[in-house]
Design an enzyme around this catalytic site. Structure first.
Site, PDB file in Angstrom:
ATOM      1  CG  ASP A  11      -1.719   1.388   1.314  1.00 27.02           C
ATOM      2  OD1 ASP A  11      -2.396   1.758   0.388  1.00 27.02           O
ATOM      3  OD2 ASP A  11      -1.931   1.794   2.352  1.00 27.02           O
ATOM      4  CB  SER A  12       0.168   4.797  -0.638  1.00 28.11           C
ATOM      5  OG  SER A  12      -0.691   5.044   0.251  1.00 28.11           O
ATOM      6  CB  CYS A  74      -3.544   0.323  -2.177  1.00 28.79           C
ATOM      7  SG  CYS A  74      -3.624   2.132  -2.802  1.00 28.79           S
ATOM      8  CD  GLU A 153       0.641   6.584   6.176  1.00 25.91           C
ATOM      9  OE1 GLU A 153       1.657   6.330   6.775  1.00 25.91           O
ATOM     10  OE2 GLU A 153       0.045   5.787   5.489  1.00 25.91           O
ATOM     11  CB  CYS A 184      -9.114   5.049   0.691  1.00 27.19           C
ATOM     12  SG  CYS A 184      -7.685   5.536   1.137  1.00 27.19           S
ATOM     13  CG  HIS A 186      -4.610   5.186   4.507  1.00 21.20           C
ATOM     14  ND1 HIS A 186      -4.304   4.896   3.351  1.00 21.20           N
ATOM     15  CD2 HIS A 186      -3.537   5.650   5.113  1.00 21.20           C
ATOM     16  CE1 HIS A 186      -2.916   4.586   3.267  1.00 21.20           C
ATOM     17  NE2 HIS A 186      -2.301   5.565   4.305  1.00 21.20           N
TER      18      HIS A 186
END
Ligand code: DGL
Length: 253
Positions: A11-12, A74, A153, A184, A186
């Protein structure tokens, strides 16, 4: 070291850990190599071509280490690059996560459904096509959420900036939206705050489906891992142990 008995996940950043959690639940004996691409994050604000190139490089990196299967944890990377990765690695298990729009529309015909995702995911032809196909089944409302992944994050889920940003994006749908698709990886980390703003809504997250799909694919090829104490390795493209320690804490949360 080669990781032939590992599942590669990328994932990012920390978002994919919400998918990893579901994988660990049903496949506790699998060794995992988790790669967070912090250096190139956020993906959601990049062009489709950039996301595709970056994602392909992540797949090359993980398959280069020998992983037996790849999970693109992701939504943004899946929509831009899953097909390219499958073309390049036709013999490998390559799974991706996509917004769980279908189950949401089936359960909420004719109702307002918020699809929260990155700008990148919502801009793509694939999502637009879905919207078009399901137009008569439900009222799908795309909600791009720039900035939300960046706050996740930062690790502090109590940060009032998260509530403020969510209020700005979804506050006006309070009492109106019946369901939310978390498009998403996140966003499951701020599910509580989303519920606080919207009240009684059903929340759809594709992570569990991906975990089940992974199990099915491993079984089909007789590749199920049987480690009595499975190993979970975290790596980050920014090379910082602070980042990988953060991923581990979020897994244990
Ligand atoms: N976690 C990613 C997703 O599921 C995107 C976050 C980003 O913008 O990098 O779409």
């Amino acid at each position: 070291m080669m990781y032939t008995d590992y599942i590669g996940i990328f994932d990012s950043g920390v978002g994919g850990v919400s998918v990893l959690k579901e994988i660990v639940k049903i496949l506790p004996q699998e060794n995992i190599l988790y790669f967070g691409d912090a250096k190139n994050a956020p993906y959601g604000d990049r062009t489709q071509d950039e996301i595709a190139q970056i994602s392909l490089a992540n797949a090359d990196y993980l398959f280069g280490k020998g992983v037996k299967a790849l999970v693109i944890a992701c939504n943004t990377a899946t929509s831009s690059a899953a097909e390219l990765i499958r073309e390049k690695y036709p013999d490998k298990i390559v799974l991706g996560i996509e917004p769980a729009i279908k189950p949401a529309t089936e359960a909420h015909p004719g109702e307002d459904i918020l699809v929260m995702a990155t700008t990148g995911t919502l801009k793509l032809g694939k999502f637009q096509k879905h919207m078009e196909e399901l137009r008569d089944s439900a009222n799908l409302i795309p909600i791009p959420c720039p900035g939300l992944m960046d706050l996740v994050e930062q690790e502090d889920m109590q940060n009032p900036a998260i509530n403020e940003l969510l209020e700005k994006y979804i506050g006006k749908y309070r009492g109106r939206a019946k369901a939310v698709v978390l498009g998403c990886t996140h966003y499951p980390f701020v599910e509580r705050q989303i519920r606080e703003i919207l009240g009684d809504v059903d929340i759809y997250n594709g992570a569990e489906g991906v975990a089940r799909e992974l199990m099915r694919n491993l079984d089909e090829r007789d590749l199920r891992g049987l480690s009595p104490e499975a190993d979970i390795i975290f790596e980050s493209s920014d090379g910082r142990t602070e980042t990988t320690d953060f991923y581990r804490r979020m897994l244990e949360l």
